[in-house]
Scaffold this motif. Structure first.
Motif, PDB file in Angstrom:
ATOM      1  N   LYS A   3       0.829  -1.198   0.000  1.00 14.05           N
ATOM      2  CA  LYS A   3       0.000   0.000   0.000  1.00 14.05           C
ATOM      3  C   LYS A   3       0.864   1.249   0.000  1.00 14.05           C
ATOM      4  CE  LYS A   3      -3.711   2.299   2.554  1.00 14.05           C
ATOM      5  NZ  LYS A   3      -4.570   2.252   3.753  1.00 14.05           N
ATOM      6  N   PHE A   4       0.499   2.193  -0.876  1.00 15.19           N
ATOM      7  CA  PHE A   4       1.261   3.438  -0.951  1.00 15.19           C
ATOM      8  C   PHE A   4       0.896   4.344   0.225  1.00 15.19           C
ATOM      9  CE2 PHE A   4       1.581   7.890  -2.199  1.00 15.19           C
ATOM     10  CZ  PHE A   4       2.928   7.940  -2.506  1.00 15.19           C
ATOM     11  N   VAL A   5       1.915   4.941   0.843  1.00 17.29           N
ATOM     12  CA  VAL A   5       1.716   5.838   1.980  1.00 17.29           C
ATOM     13  C   VAL A   5       2.343   7.194   1.651  1.00 17.29           C
ATOM     14  CG1 VAL A   5       2.147   6.241   4.423  1.00 17.29           C
ATOM     15  CG2 VAL A   5       1.755   3.910   3.598  1.00 17.29           C
ATOM     16  N   TYR A   6       1.564   8.273   1.778  1.00 19.38           N
ATOM     17  CA  TYR A   6       2.087   9.607   1.505  1.00 19.38           C
ATOM     18  C   TYR A   6       3.084  10.029   2.596  1.00 19.38           C
ATOM     19  CZ  TYR A   6      -1.026  10.639  -2.364  1.00 19.38           C
ATOM     20  OH  TYR A   6      -1.648  10.646  -3.580  1.00 19.38           O
ATOM     21  N   LYS A   7       4.130  10.748   2.168  1.00 23.84           N
ATOM     22  CA  LYS A   7       5.128  11.281   3.092  1.00 23.84           C
ATOM     23  C   LYS A   7       4.897  12.774   3.298  1.00 23.84           C
ATOM     24  CE  LYS A   7       7.431   7.339   3.010  1.00 23.84           C
ATOM     25  NZ  LYS A   7       7.483   6.437   4.166  1.00 23.84           N
ATOM     26  N   ALA A  22      12.648   7.910  -6.388  1.00 25.47           N
ATOM     27  CA  ALA A  22      11.851   6.690  -6.307  1.00 25.47           C
ATOM     28  C   ALA A  22      10.472   6.972  -5.716  1.00 25.47           C
ATOM     29  CB  ALA A  22      12.590   5.641  -5.473  1.00 25.47           C
ATOM     30  N   TYR A  23      10.435   7.837  -4.657  1.00 28.06           N
ATOM     31  CA  TYR A  23       9.156   8.163  -4.012  1.00 28.06           C
ATOM     32  C   TYR A  23       8.225   8.892  -4.981  1.00 28.06           C
ATOM     33  CZ  TYR A  23       5.805  10.720  -1.138  1.00 28.06           C
ATOM     34  OH  TYR A  23       4.663  11.257  -0.632  1.00 28.06           O
ATOM     35  N   LEU A  24       8.757   9.868  -5.707  1.00 29.77           N
ATOM     36  CA  LEU A  24       7.936  10.622  -6.646  1.00 29.77           C
ATOM     37  C   LEU A  24       7.409   9.735  -7.769  1.00 29.77           C
ATOM     38  CD1 LEU A  24      10.038  13.894  -6.831  1.00 29.77           C
ATOM     39  CD2 LEU A  24       7.786  13.638  -5.811  1.00 29.77           C
ATOM     40  N   LYS A  25       8.224   8.790  -8.196  1.00 31.16           N
ATOM     41  CA  LYS A  25       7.782   7.864  -9.242  1.00 31.16           C
ATOM     42  C   LYS A  25       6.646   6.986  -8.729  1.00 31.16           C
ATOM     43  CE  LYS A  25       9.535   4.321 -12.382  1.00 31.16           C
ATOM     44  NZ  LYS A  25      10.738   3.541 -12.798  1.00 31.16           N
ATOM     45  N   GLU A  26       6.782   6.484  -7.486  1.00 34.72           N
ATOM     46  CA  GLU A  26       5.742   5.643  -6.883  1.00 34.72           C
ATOM     47  C   GLU A  26       4.459   6.448  -6.653  1.00 34.72           C
ATOM     48  OE1 GLU A  26       5.132   2.803  -2.904  1.00 34.72           O
ATOM     49  OE2 GLU A  26       7.007   3.896  -3.244  1.00 34.72           O
ATOM     50  N   THR A  32      -2.094   8.070 -10.577  1.00 34.47           N
ATOM     51  CA  THR A  32      -2.614   7.763 -11.913  1.00 34.47           C
ATOM     52  C   THR A  32      -3.547   6.563 -11.870  1.00 34.47           C
ATOM     53  OG1 THR A  32      -0.585   8.634 -12.924  1.00 34.47           O
ATOM     54  CG2 THR A  32      -1.955   7.194 -14.271  1.00 34.47           C
ATOM     55  N   ALA A  33      -3.155   5.544 -11.097  1.00 29.35           N
ATOM     56  CA  ALA A  33      -3.977   4.337 -10.979  1.00 29.35           C
ATOM     57  C   ALA A  33      -5.313   4.639 -10.319  1.00 29.35           C
ATOM     58  CB  ALA A  33      -3.212   3.268 -10.201  1.00 29.35           C
ATOM     59  N   MET A  34      -5.303   5.480  -9.262  1.00 31.70           N
ATOM     60  CA  MET A  34      -6.536   5.814  -8.570  1.00 31.70           C
ATOM     61  C   MET A  34      -7.499   6.577  -9.473  1.00 31.70           C
ATOM     62  SD  MET A  34      -6.656   4.483  -5.657  1.00 31.70           S
ATOM     63  CE  MET A  34      -8.197   5.313  -5.372  1.00 31.70           C
ATOM     64  N   THR A  35      -6.991   7.538 -10.215  1.00 32.09           N
ATOM     65  CA  THR A  35      -7.837   8.300 -11.134  1.00 32.09           C
ATOM     66  C   THR A  35      -8.423   7.388 -12.206  1.00 32.09           C
ATOM     67  OG1 THR A  35      -6.497  10.271 -10.766  1.00 32.09           O
ATOM     68  CG2 THR A  35      -7.892  10.261 -12.717  1.00 32.09           C
ATOM     69  N   ALA A  36      -7.607   6.435 -12.688  1.00 33.81           N
ATOM     70  CA  ALA A  36      -8.085   5.502 -13.708  1.00 33.81           C
ATOM     71  C   ALA A  36      -9.218   4.621 -13.165  1.00 33.81           C
ATOM     72  CB  ALA A  36      -6.924   4.630 -14.187  1.00 33.81           C
ATOM     73  N   LYS A  37      -9.130   4.245 -11.885  1.00 36.76           N
ATOM     74  CA  LYS A  37     -10.188   3.423 -11.292  1.00 36.76           C
ATOM     75  C   LYS A  37     -11.526   4.168 -11.302  1.00 36.76           C
ATOM     76  CE  LYS A  37      -7.542   0.482  -8.136  1.00 36.76           C
ATOM     77  NZ  LYS A  37      -7.330   0.128  -6.698  1.00 36.76           N
ATOM     78  N   ILE A  38     -11.478   5.444 -10.940  1.00 34.86           N
ATOM     79  CA  ILE A  38     -12.712   6.245 -10.894  1.00 34.86           C
ATOM     80  C   ILE A  38     -13.282   6.417 -12.299  1.00 34.86           C
ATOM     81  CG2 ILE A  38     -13.673   8.488 -10.284  1.00 34.86           C
ATOM     82  CD1 ILE A  38     -11.511   8.655  -8.111  1.00 34.86           C
ATOM     83  N   GLN A  79     -13.038   5.361   0.060  1.00 28.21           N
ATOM     84  CA  GLN A  79     -12.051   4.908   1.041  1.00 28.21           C
ATOM     85  C   GLN A  79     -10.634   4.979   0.484  1.00 28.21           C
ATOM     86  OE1 GLN A  79     -12.677   4.161   4.198  1.00 28.21           O
ATOM     87  NE2 GLN A  79     -10.512   3.912   4.580  1.00 28.21           N
ATOM     88  N   GLN A  80     -10.487   4.643  -0.809  1.00 27.36           N
ATOM     89  CA  GLN A  80      -9.167   4.632  -1.440  1.00 27.36           C
ATOM     90  C   GLN A  80      -8.692   6.019  -1.834  1.00 27.36           C
ATOM     91  OE1 GLN A  80      -9.496   1.948  -4.742  1.00 27.36           O
ATOM     92  NE2 GLN A  80      -9.972   0.178  -3.471  1.00 27.36           N
ATOM     93  N   SER A  81      -9.625   6.946  -1.975  1.00 28.03           N
ATOM     94  CA  SER A  81      -9.280   8.246  -2.551  1.00 28.03           C
ATOM     95  C   SER A  81      -9.120   9.363  -1.552  1.00 28.03           C
ATOM     96  CB  SER A  81     -10.361   8.654  -3.569  1.00 28.03           C
ATOM     97  OG  SER A  81     -10.484   7.685  -4.572  1.00 28.03           O
ATOM     98  N   LEU A  82      -9.427   9.135  -0.253  1.00 25.63           N
ATOM     99  CA  LEU A  82      -9.392  10.226   0.706  1.00 25.63           C
ATOM    100  C   LEU A  82      -8.021  10.868   0.817  1.00 25.63           C
ATOM    101  CD1 LEU A  82     -11.708   8.934   3.566  1.00 25.63           C
ATOM    102  CD2 LEU A  82     -12.193  10.609   1.791  1.00 25.63           C
ATOM    103  N   SER A  83      -6.943  10.088   0.607  1.00 24.58           N
ATOM    104  CA  SER A  83      -5.588  10.644   0.708  1.00 24.58           C
ATOM    105  C   SER A  83      -4.984  10.930  -0.653  1.00 24.58           C
ATOM    106  CB  SER A  83      -4.679   9.653   1.461  1.00 24.58           C
ATOM    107  OG  SER A  83      -4.597   8.433   0.748  1.00 24.58           O
ATOM    108  N   ASN A  84      -5.831  10.954  -1.671  1.00 24.13           N
ATOM    109  CA  ASN A  84      -5.333  11.094  -3.037  1.00 24.13           C
ATOM    110  C   ASN A  84      -5.925  12.341  -3.678  1.00 24.13           C
ATOM    111  OD1 ASN A  84      -4.426  10.786  -5.596  1.00 24.13           O
ATOM    112  ND2 ASN A  84      -5.622   8.961  -6.075  1.00 24.13           N
TER     113      ASN A  84
END
Length: 454
Positions: A3-7, A22-26, A32-38, A79-84
């Motif tokens: 699971k991705f965690v924001y810093k 590496a962090y910025l790439k992740e 991008t994946a979250m937006t695609a899901k919506i 639930q998946q998008s609150l931190s995105n």
């Protein structure tokens, strides 16, 4: 999947440049994946709407099942998008679409738990929706339009638009890493003999035994062997570099201060081959013509290399292991043609340029192969030939790093201005034993050609 965690900004600042990249790439991949899901759910909503229209002619249980399914999918997305943040605006529009589709079928809005509801309400949605009922658009000056970038009057009528400005835009930029030009580094260190440097001076004994053996008759006077030698002494050297930073920079931009030190340390490592190449030029001997070589009219570089190999064999009793020249000489060798227009390195393998499975490149002269290597530090006309392992290079295993606050001889660079002076030092020695003095040759193709055409 992890699971991705924001810093936080503080956590990102403490990362190394590599970790930041590496962090910025992740982070980008996650958003991008979250937006695609919506966006995928918006496509599925149209299909669900069609099924709902078909179910209107059936029973209420089927309708409720479709409504429950829509709410279940929507809740998972929330639930998946609150931190995105990039997905939040898209999600907000999608929630409105779901409500519109199911408003006539008992759907009263998203049913979230307390924590989810709190997080959703606190989420910062940054998407503007137009066309609201009851809003009347009146005449306005184009400068009243806020855009991200400046738009001129030729693109947007009247006066153009007002932009956010570069300063504000920079707050929403993301950093992808550091980039620099490729730095060619000589491969000479792969061929010399490396030693551990353990003192400030190196001593060696170069000895010599002369023994003129004879076949003797009985009672004939026997010859004596003669032994001699000499001490060779070499002192170590060091390469050092200074740079300055302020206390302010070291405190608030530690990643930059650390990168400066790392980069300078790498440059210092890259400087060592340059010092070794200087030593090779210092100790190398010039080409020595071999007596009785057949003169060659219009000698080319292949002829020069063959003559240099013969000379080396005569002086040292062994064949050379490596020849080094620059990329222009390589081009001349590759494109060199005979009088019939055929390439000289494709003449039935009496002369050939070959590459082995391990990537090493060789010149093949009628069965004798000598490794060749390109080095851009050599001039167009210069070549080096021999057994470079005879050159000893002693290296101290560590780079020494020193810091001093205000310890500089220059005005306005002292402790009163919080100026730090940093130093990196590398200790090394490069030497060729005197008894190996003829094992490295450096000369020009022009000189060798002149000796061949006499």
């Amino acid at each position: 999947m992890k699971k991705f965690v924001y810093k936080s900004a503080e956590e990102v600042e403490k990362m190394t440049p590599e970790e930041q990249t590496a962090y910025l790439k992740e982070k980008t991949a996650h958003e991008t994946a979250m937006t695609a899901k919506i966006e995928k759910q918006e496509e599925d909503l149209e299909t669900l709407k069609t099924k709902l229209d078909e179910a209107e002619e059936k029973d209420a249980a089927t309708i409720k099942e479709l409504v429950d399914k829509a709410e279940e999918n929507l809740k998972a997305l929330v639930q998946q998008s609150l931190s995105n943040a990039p997905a939040k605006g898209t999600l907000k529009g999608f929630i409105g679409k779901v409500a519109e589709v199911f408003k006539d079928h008992g759907y009263k809005g998203l049913n979230l738990g307390d924590e989810e509801e709190k997080g959703y309400k606190e989420a910062e949605f940054k998407v503007l929706k137009g066309g609201r009922p009851g809003v009347v658009i009146k005449a306005f000056d184009s400068l009243d339009t806020l855009t991200v970038n400046d738009v001129d009057a030729a693109t947007y009528p009247t006066n153009g638009s007002t932009s956010l400005g570069e300063g504000f835009k920079s707050l929403f930029a993301y950093f992808v890493g550091y980039f620099e030009k490729p730095r060619p580094v000589s491969m000479i260190m792969d061929h010399v003999t490396l030693e551990d440097l353990r003192g400030v001076q190196v001593k060696m004994w170069n000895d010599n035994v002369v023994a003129d053996f004879k076949v003797l008759k009985e009672c004939e006077l026997k010859p004596y062997a003669r032994y001699s030698g000499s001490v060779q002494t070499e002192d170590i050297s060091h390469v050092a570099i200074l740079w300055r930073t302020t206390t302010f920079l070291r405190k608030w931009f530690p990643a930059i201060a650390n990168r400066i030190r790392q980069k300078i340390a790498r440059l210092l490592d890259e400087n060592l081959p340059k010092e070794v190449l200087k030593k090779i030029t210092e100790v190398a001997v010039p080409y020595t013509p071999v007596p009785n070589l057949t003169p060659i009219a219009n000698a080319n570089k292949y002829d020069c290399i063959a003559a240099s190999i013969a000379s080396y064999k005569r002086l040292n009793g062994v064949m050379p292991k490596l020849i080094r020249f620059n990329e222009v000489t390589w081009f001349d060798l590759v494109t060199n043609k005979d009088t019939t227009g055929n390439y000289n390195h494709q003449n039935g393998n009496s002369i050939a340029m070959v590459t082995t499975e391990n990537g090493s490149s060789y010149l093949n002269f009628a069965g004798f192969k000598i490794q060749y290597e390109l080095d851009e530090s050599l001039t167009y006309d210069t070549f080096q030939l021999g057994d470079f392992s005879e050159l000893r290079v002693g290296i101290n295993g560590e780079l020494d790093y020193y810091d001093a606050l205000g310890n500089t001889p220059e005005a306005n660079a002292g402790i009163d201005r919080n100026i730090w002076t940093s130093e990196l030092v590398m200790y090394f020695i490069a030497y060729l034993p005197e008894n190996r003095a003829l094992t490295i040759v450096e000369d020009t193709f022009t000189n060798v050609k002149a000796s061949l055409t006499l």
